[in-house]
Each structure stands twice: as structure tokens, then as C-alpha cells.
Design a protein around this motif. Structure first.
Motif, PDB file in Angstrom:
ATOM      1  N   UNK A  40      -4.581  42.805 -15.445  1.00  0.00           N
ATOM      2  CA  UNK A  40      -3.094  43.016 -16.578  1.00  0.00           C
ATOM      3  C   UNK A  40      -2.134  42.807 -15.532  1.00  0.00           C
ATOM      4  N   UNK A  41      -0.828  42.720 -16.007  1.00  0.00           N
ATOM      5  CA  UNK A  41       0.250  42.598 -15.217  1.00  0.00           C
ATOM      6  C   UNK A  41       0.279  43.640 -14.116  1.00  0.00           C
ATOM      7  N   UNK A  42      -0.141  44.939 -14.560  1.00  0.00           N
ATOM      8  CA  UNK A  42       0.090  46.293 -13.872  1.00  0.00           C
ATOM      9  C   UNK A  42      -1.091  46.290 -12.834  1.00  0.00           C
ATOM     10  N   UNK A  43      -2.086  45.554 -12.625  1.00  0.00           N
ATOM     11  CA  UNK A  43      -3.283  45.708 -11.698  1.00  0.00           C
ATOM     12  C   UNK A  43      -3.531  44.215 -11.160  1.00  0.00           C
ATOM     13  N   UNK A  44      -3.741  44.361  -9.860  1.00  0.00           N
ATOM     14  CA  UNK A  44      -4.305  43.406  -9.388  1.00  0.00           C
ATOM     15  C   UNK A  44      -5.381  43.881  -8.322  1.00  0.00           C
ATOM     16  N   UNK A  45      -6.621  43.344  -8.254  1.00  0.00           N
ATOM     17  CA  UNK A  45      -7.821  44.146  -7.382  1.00  0.00           C
ATOM     18  C   UNK A  45      -8.079  43.118  -6.425  1.00  0.00           C
ATOM     19  N   UNK A  46      -8.087  43.334  -5.274  1.00  0.00           N
ATOM     20  CA  UNK A  46      -8.656  42.271  -4.185  1.00  0.00           C
ATOM     21  C   UNK A  46      -9.515  43.096  -3.344  1.00  0.00           C
ATOM     22  N   UNK A  47     -10.861  42.922  -3.274  1.00  0.00           N
ATOM     23  CA  UNK A  47     -11.673  43.433  -2.433  1.00  0.00           C
ATOM     24  C   UNK A  47     -11.982  42.454  -1.231  1.00  0.00           C
ATOM     25  N   UNK A  48     -11.989  43.178  -0.037  1.00  0.00           N
ATOM     26  CA  UNK A  48     -12.252  42.588   1.222  1.00  0.00           C
ATOM     27  C   UNK A  48     -13.636  43.176   1.828  1.00  0.00           C
ATOM     28  N   UNK A  49     -14.492  42.500   2.570  1.00  0.00           N
ATOM     29  CA  UNK A  49     -15.666  43.059   3.199  1.00  0.00           C
ATOM     30  C   UNK A  49     -15.701  42.630   4.766  1.00  0.00           C
ATOM     31  N   UNK A  50     -15.692  43.731   5.570  1.00  0.00           N
ATOM     32  CA  UNK A  50     -15.929  43.270   7.129  1.00  0.00           C
ATOM     33  C   UNK A  50     -17.181  42.414   6.938  1.00  0.00           C
ATOM     34  N   UNK A  51     -17.457  41.540   8.006  1.00  0.00           N
ATOM     35  CA  UNK A  51     -18.871  40.789   8.163  1.00  0.00           C
ATOM     36  C   UNK A  51     -19.913  42.010   8.704  1.00  0.00           C
ATOM     37  N   UNK A  52     -20.929  41.837   7.712  1.00  0.00           N
ATOM     38  CA  UNK A  52     -22.144  42.809   7.992  1.00  0.00           C
ATOM     39  C   UNK A  52     -21.856  44.170   7.490  1.00  0.00           C
ATOM     40  N   UNK A  53     -20.841  44.381   6.815  1.00  0.00           N
ATOM     41  CA  UNK A  53     -20.837  45.744   6.324  1.00  0.00           C
ATOM     42  C   UNK A  53     -21.250  46.179   4.772  1.00  0.00           C
TER      43      UNK A  53
END
Length: 126
Positions: A40-53
């Protein structure tokens, strides 16, 4: 008596001011960008994972009311504090030189908003 079940930490929100800048920072130090969605215009979700985590972080818009830069004490374990330090420096991150403490070897850094991280090489007690 209650049945015991696993409780796993899988996602930690890191508050940032500029999502693209933060995403670039975290991927430059080796985090894997798993998702980048704007439902939605109010939500942006970025998921990032450290290698091996088994645990990821999320950054974005509309995810947390915490102030950008307010996170302290985030810690990851690495095989080698020296190699982690070299990788951070090579990526242009202002990391502290490796410190030898009784509970491990550490290097510390902050993201562009000032969220503070520690990288720990566990001590060898054998």
C-alpha cells in the motif's frame, strides 16, 4: 504442566529514515535482500537476512513507530571478527578495530541512521 514448544526469533524491525539507502547499506555488507514489497502507499516491507542466519531484519515504511537510529545492542556471531572487520572496512563502513574481550572478539559498527551492531567471534574455551 504446559507442553514445551519452540519460540524462534525470525524477524527484527530496524527503524530507518531512507529505505533505499538502508537497503543498499545492508546488502553492501553481505545481507541478502529476500523481499521488497509495497502492498500500500503507506507500507513498504524490505526483509534482509545475514548470510547463514535463521533470523532476518526488516526495514521499511509503516512497520514500526521506533525512532530511526534507536536500536542498540543488535549482535551477530561470526566465524572471524578479523574477517568481518575487513569486510566492513572494504564496504566503506566505519567499524571499530577488533577488540579482545573475555567473552569473545568484537567489532562494532552502525548503519547510516545510527542503529548499533556488534559482531562477535565466540571464544574458544577448549
Amino acid at each position: 504442566m504446559l507442553d514445551r514448544m519452540d519460540w524462534k526469533i525470525e524477524l527484527v524491525a530496524i527503524p530507518v529514515t531512507d529505505v533505499d539507502r538502508a537497503k543498499d547499506f545492508y546488502t553492501s555488507i553481505g545481507f541478502i535482500a529476500d523481499h521488497d514489497h509495497t502492498p500500500s502507499p503507506d507500507i513498504r516491507f524490505v526483509q534482509l537476512t545475514p548470510p547463514g542466519s535463521g533470523c532476518s531484519i526488516c526495514i521499511g515504511r509503516g512497520l514500526t513507530s521506533a525512532e530511526p537510529g534507536s536500536v542498540e545492542g543488535m549482535q551477530m556471531v561470526v566465524d572471524s571478527a578479523d574477517k568481518a572487520y575487513e569486510q566492513l572496512i572494504a564496504a566503506g563502513v566505519a567499524a571499530t578495530p577488533v577488540e579482545d574481550l573475555a567473552w569473545g572478539r568484537f567489532t562494532f559498527f552502525a548503519d547510516p541512521d545510527g542503529n548499533k551492531w556488534a559482531l562477535q567471534e565466540l571464544p574458544n574455551y577448549s
